[in-house]
Scaffold this motif. Structure first.
Motif, short mmCIF file in Angstrom:
data_model
loop_
_atom_site.label_atom_id
_atom_site.label_comp_id
_atom_site.label_asym_id
_atom_site.label_seq_id
_atom_site.Cartn_x
_atom_site.Cartn_y
_atom_site.Cartn_z
N MET A 275 0.82 -1.19 0.00
CA MET A 275 0.00 0.00 0.00
C MET A 275 0.87 1.26 0.00
SD MET A 275 -3.08 1.02 0.04
CE MET A 275 -4.02 2.44 0.41
N ILE A 276 1.89 1.27 0.82
CA ILE A 276 2.78 2.43 0.88
C ILE A 276 3.56 2.57 -0.42
CG2 ILE A 276 4.78 3.40 2.08
CD1 ILE A 276 2.23 3.62 3.68
N ALA A 277 3.95 1.42 -1.00
CA ALA A 277 4.69 1.46 -2.27
C ALA A 277 3.82 2.04 -3.38
CB ALA A 277 5.18 0.07 -2.64
N ARG A 278 2.55 1.69 -3.39
CA ARG A 278 1.63 2.24 -4.39
C ARG A 278 1.46 3.74 -4.23
NH1 ARG A 278 -3.27 -1.11 -6.44
NH2 ARG A 278 -2.31 -3.13 -6.62
N LEU A 279 1.34 4.18 -2.98
CA LEU A 279 1.19 5.62 -2.72
C LEU A 279 2.45 6.36 -3.15
CD1 LEU A 279 -0.61 7.82 -1.51
CD2 LEU A 279 0.50 7.38 0.68
N PHE A 280 3.62 5.80 -2.84
CA PHE A 280 4.87 6.42 -3.26
C PHE A 280 4.98 6.47 -4.77
CE2 PHE A 280 9.40 6.09 -4.32
CZ PHE A 280 9.85 7.26 -3.74
N MET A 281 4.62 5.36 -5.43
CA MET A 281 4.67 5.31 -6.90
C MET A 281 3.70 6.31 -7.52
SD MET A 281 4.50 1.85 -9.07
CE MET A 281 4.01 1.82 -10.77
N MET A 282 2.55 6.46 -6.89
CA MET A 282 1.55 7.40 -7.39
C MET A 282 2.05 8.84 -7.25
SD MET A 282 -1.81 7.47 -8.27
CE MET A 282 -3.32 8.30 -7.98
N THR A 283 2.64 9.19 -6.13
CA THR A 283 3.09 10.57 -5.94
C THR A 283 4.30 10.90 -6.82
OG1 THR A 283 4.39 9.89 -4.01
CG2 THR A 283 2.20 10.78 -3.60
N VAL A 284 5.20 9.95 -6.98
CA VAL A 284 6.34 10.18 -7.87
C VAL A 284 5.85 10.31 -9.32
CG1 VAL A 284 8.44 9.14 -8.83
CG2 VAL A 284 8.04 9.12 -6.37
N GLY A 285 4.93 9.45 -9.71
CA GLY A 285 4.35 9.54 -11.05
C GLY A 285 3.63 10.85 -11.28
N PHE A 286 2.91 11.31 -10.26
CA PHE A 286 2.22 12.59 -10.39
C PHE A 286 3.21 13.73 -10.54
CE2 PHE A 286 0.35 16.42 -8.55
CZ PHE A 286 -0.76 16.56 -9.36
N GLY A 287 4.29 13.70 -9.79
CA GLY A 287 5.30 14.74 -9.90
C GLY A 287 5.95 14.76 -11.28
N LEU A 288 6.27 13.58 -11.79
CA LEU A 288 6.86 13.51 -13.13
C LEU A 288 5.88 13.99 -14.20
CD1 LEU A 288 8.72 10.08 -12.97
CD2 LEU A 288 9.73 12.36 -12.93
N ALA A 289 4.63 13.54 -14.09
CA ALA A 289 3.64 13.95 -15.09
C ALA A 289 3.36 15.45 -15.01
CB ALA A 289 2.35 13.16 -14.89
N ALA A 290 3.33 15.99 -13.81
CA ALA A 290 3.08 17.43 -13.67
C ALA A 290 4.25 18.24 -14.24
CB ALA A 290 2.84 17.78 -12.21
N GLY A 291 5.46 17.83 -13.91
CA GLY A 291 6.63 18.55 -14.42
C GLY A 291 6.74 18.47 -15.93
N GLY A 292 6.54 17.28 -16.47
CA GLY A 292 6.59 17.13 -17.92
C GLY A 292 5.45 17.84 -18.62
N GLY A 293 4.26 17.79 -18.04
CA GLY A 293 3.10 18.44 -18.64
C GLY A 293 3.23 19.96 -18.66
N ILE A 294 3.78 20.52 -17.59
CA ILE A 294 3.99 21.97 -17.57
C ILE A 294 4.98 22.38 -18.64
CG2 ILE A 294 5.00 23.83 -16.18
CD1 ILE A 294 3.65 22.48 -13.75
N SER A 295 6.02 21.59 -18.82
CA SER A 295 7.00 21.89 -19.86
C SER A 295 6.38 21.78 -21.25
CB SER A 295 8.20 20.95 -19.76
OG SER A 295 8.86 21.15 -18.54
N LEU A 296 5.54 20.76 -21.46
CA LEU A 296 4.89 20.61 -22.76
C LEU A 296 3.96 21.77 -23.06
CD1 LEU A 296 4.06 16.79 -22.82
CD2 LEU A 296 6.02 17.98 -23.80
N ILE A 297 3.27 22.25 -22.04
CA ILE A 297 2.40 23.40 -22.22
C ILE A 297 3.22 24.65 -22.51
CG2 ILE A 297 0.78 24.94 -21.04
CD1 ILE A 297 -0.34 22.42 -19.67
N ALA A 298 4.35 24.79 -21.84
CA ALA A 298 5.21 25.95 -22.09
C ALA A 298 5.76 25.92 -23.52
CB ALA A 298 6.35 25.98 -21.09
N TYR A 299 6.07 24.74 -24.03
CA TYR A 299 6.58 24.62 -25.39
C TYR A 299 5.51 24.92 -26.44
CZ TYR A 299 11.01 22.64 -23.86
OH TYR A 299 12.22 22.45 -23.29
N MET A 300 4.24 25.00 -26.03
CA MET A 300 3.19 25.34 -26.99
C MET A 300 3.33 26.78 -27.49
SD MET A 300 -0.19 23.51 -25.54
CE MET A 300 -0.99 22.80 -26.96
N ASN A 301 4.18 27.57 -26.83
CA ASN A 301 4.43 28.93 -27.30
C ASN A 301 5.16 28.93 -28.64
OD1 ASN A 301 3.22 30.38 -25.23
ND2 ASN A 301 5.03 30.12 -23.93
#
Length: 68
Positions: free
Chosen positions: A1-27
């Motif tokens: 359960m803890i491993a899933r929560l850790f994997m979810m938060t790390v995945g969310f951080g990666l997706a958020a960071g990558g998604g913000i960069s992709l949106i910025a590149y839309m300029n």
């Protein structure tokens, strides 16, 4: 359960960071890139892979079968 929560938060951080960069590149689109040029640019950048890895980690943490 803890491993899933850790994997979810790390995945969310990666997706958020990558998604913000992709949106910025839309300029680059108003600067003259077509949509196909933008997609080719994204596939060559690291941020596209980071975004995809984050989404894969989120989906994996949600749908991975739990041991009984």
């Amino acid at each position: 359960m803890i491993a899933r929560l850790f994997m979810m938060t790390v995945g969310f951080g990666l997706a958020a960071g990558g998604g913000i960069s992709l949106i910025a590149y839309m300029n680059y689109i108003p600067a003259g890139l077509t949509l196909l040029d933008y997609l080719m640019f994204i596939f060559q950048r690291t941020e596209g892979a980071v975004f995809a890895a984050g989404l894969f980690m989120i989906v994996g943490s949600i749908y991975w079968p739990e041991k009984n």
